[in-house]
Scaffold this active site. Structure first.
Site, short mmCIF file in Angstrom:
data_model
loop_
_atom_site.label_atom_id
_atom_site.label_comp_id
_atom_site.label_asym_id
_atom_site.label_seq_id
_atom_site.Cartn_x
_atom_site.Cartn_y
_atom_site.Cartn_z
CB THR A 94 57.69 -60.39 -16.99
OG1 THR A 94 59.10 -60.31 -17.21
CG2 THR A 94 57.43 -61.16 -15.70
CE LYS A 169 62.12 -60.41 -14.77
NZ LYS A 169 61.58 -59.77 -15.96
#
Length: 276
Positions: A94, A169
């Site tokens: 991420t 995300k």
């Protein structure tokens, strides 16, 4: 497929195990003899440099801890330069959506497709083949990647073009962090009304206020305990989403107040500063 993997740690190693178990030819970067031995037992080929990871690969997966490490491996250490023309580069870490564009720019003209594919879930989900993958990239690249991703990912959600996997995300984690902050506020309200946190955590999961965050808090036994356990990745990811939103001239709206409430629960200063 011939798949290279960089980052066979807490999340990456079960990916390696699933890939090898599904019959893919897997080469993995191993920094030590112990790691090499363990990866060999998993059915992978352990190698000691990025050039060997990339050699002949149809796809290379990066699953390291931070966005900075992705850039270090792919750009500074030359992983992209070592990739065969036409290969896929899949980033599970991420980070900032702009990183995927930077990697694609470095690979321009060689037919290399970059997919940002951050995950939602934990190592146990990968081991069971049910980790959620939020994938950004072209239709063609996602279709080519599916045989490898399906070894450990379900569902595989194609959420738009390159960078959108990270954007989705980051929004997900911003909402998750806000939910924890709201639960802290609910516990404070309960104290004002004479209701204990224990009573709330027994009752609320049975009602319409239930959420993934509430389930985790209930298992931990307190909002503060859950926030302390999850603080590292929450603080890191929310810091990134705040930067992305600022870069685009937007704001977090109502989410920001809930993040500030959560910041008061975190005991690690750098994580609290990311949310404050």
């Amino acid at each position: 497929m011939r798949v290279g993997v960089v980052g066979a740690g807490r999340m990456g190693r079960p990916m390696v195990q699933r890939l090898a178990g599904a019959g893919h030819e897997v080469r993995v970067l191993a920094r030590s003899d112990a790691a090499a031995a363990a990866l060999t037992e998993d059915g992978a080929v352990a190698v000691r440099d990025l050039g060997a990871v990339a050699a002949g690969a149809e796809a290379v997966v990066i699953c390291v801890h931070t966005d900075e490490q992705v850039r270090q491996v792919a750009l500074d250490d030359g992983l992209i330069d070592a990739l065969p023309d036409g290969a896929l580069l899949i980033v599970h870490t991420t980070g900032h959506p702009g990183t995927a564009d930077a990697l694609a720019e470095r690979a321009a003209g060689r037919g290399i497709e970059v997919l940002d594919a951050p995950v939602s879930g934990g190592p146990h989900d990968i081991a069971a083949g049910r980790i959620t993958l939020l994938v950004g990239g072209s239709d063609e690249a996602v279709a080519r990647a599916r045989p490898a991703l399906a070894a450990y990912g379900d569902p595989i959600l194609h959420v738009g073009g390159r960078g959108n996997g990270q954007r989705v995300k980051l929004i997900n984690n911003a909402v998750f962090a806000a939910n924890i902050g709201l639960l802290a506020a609910a516990v404070d309200l309960g104290a004002q009304l004479g209701v204990s946190e224990a009573a709330l955590l027994e009752a609320l999961p049975q009602g319409s206020s239930n959420s993934f965050a509430l389930s985790g808090v209930a298992r931990a036994g307190s909002v503060a305990g859950f926030a302390a356990a999850a603080g590292e990745f929450i603080g890191k990811d929310v810091a990134v989403v705040r930067q992305v939103v600022a870069d685009l001239g937007g704001d977090l709206g109502a989410l920001a107040a809930a993040h500030q409430t959560l910041a008061g629960l975190l005991t690690v200063p750098e994580h609290a500063r990311a949310l404050a």
